[in-house]
Design an enzyme around this catalytic site. Sequence first.
Site, PDB file in Angstrom:
ATOM      1  CG  HIS A  95      61.644 -23.745  51.218  1.00  0.00           C
ATOM      2  ND1 HIS A  95      61.083 -23.067  50.152  1.00  0.00           N
ATOM      3  CD2 HIS A  95      61.409 -22.989  52.323  1.00  0.00           C
ATOM      4  CE1 HIS A  95      60.535 -21.945  50.599  1.00  0.00           C
ATOM      5  NE2 HIS A  95      60.725 -21.877  51.911  1.00  0.00           N
TER       6      HIS A  95
ATOM      7  CE  LYS B 190      57.814 -24.869  51.995  1.00  0.00           C
ATOM      8  NZ  LYS B 190      57.023 -24.863  53.246  1.00  0.00           N
TER       9      LYS B 190
END
Length: 269
Positions: free
Chosen positions: A154, A158
């Site tokens: 990600h 995140k």
Amino acid sequence: MKVGIFGANGRMGRVLIEALQEHEQAQLTVATVRDDSPWVGMNVGELAGIGSLPIKCTAVSEINPTQVDVMIDFTLPAAFDSNLAWCVSHNIPVVIGTTGLSDEQLSSLKNAATQIPVVFAANYSVGVNVMLSLVKQAARALGETADIEILEAHHRYKQDAPSGTAVAIGNAIADELGRNLKECAVYGREGKEPPRDQKTIGFATVRGGDIVGEHTALFADIGERLEITHKASSRLTFGRGAVHAAKWLHGKKAALYGMDNVIGLKLQD
């Protein structure tokens, strides 16, 4: 249908504004931000970068429950409790995409679902939910001999790791094999270790750049391996899925639902 968003200034909040704007049967009527946020009073369309819209960001303490049929919450665990409590107190259904929830918060969510309709999913992509079905089938066929690893990547911002989707994949596999993920999960490896325990489920996490979301379930046996992968190229995929879930939830009875219910996908038992 009138839809409200908690945390409109967040990364997913802005995506949800765009997803609602393009939806023909759902209308954005409330977009909240923290009471002390500099975004209070800002035009939501300008916030999302899609041009001016006839709605301004509202302080979360000033939500008018008569203006919404369903709320969507993709905020952070720190805001989850108060957001959920507001929905319960005003009998408003809610679609929840917040990840990284504690066991206590998950218990609160289940209790809330006895009073209001709730959709809760780690991922609102249709493809990811099909993937959850596929990994259960793979676990049934290969899980007793293959080594199982879950790889996810990600963007740099995140905060929770592994991702909620990676955990959902791990739980789907563990449940199929009769294992407890909390007992068999391995989160990263370093230095010299004994040979890998075949009963474990490993997780590898990457955080970097603007990666939207990539997940792979790897079943590695001697002589062959199976990889089941999902890659998201736009957060709008998740936003559209969440809006679809909100539309589906409107008018449902109090219960805890998942995206498998929303899209009519019966996961393999």
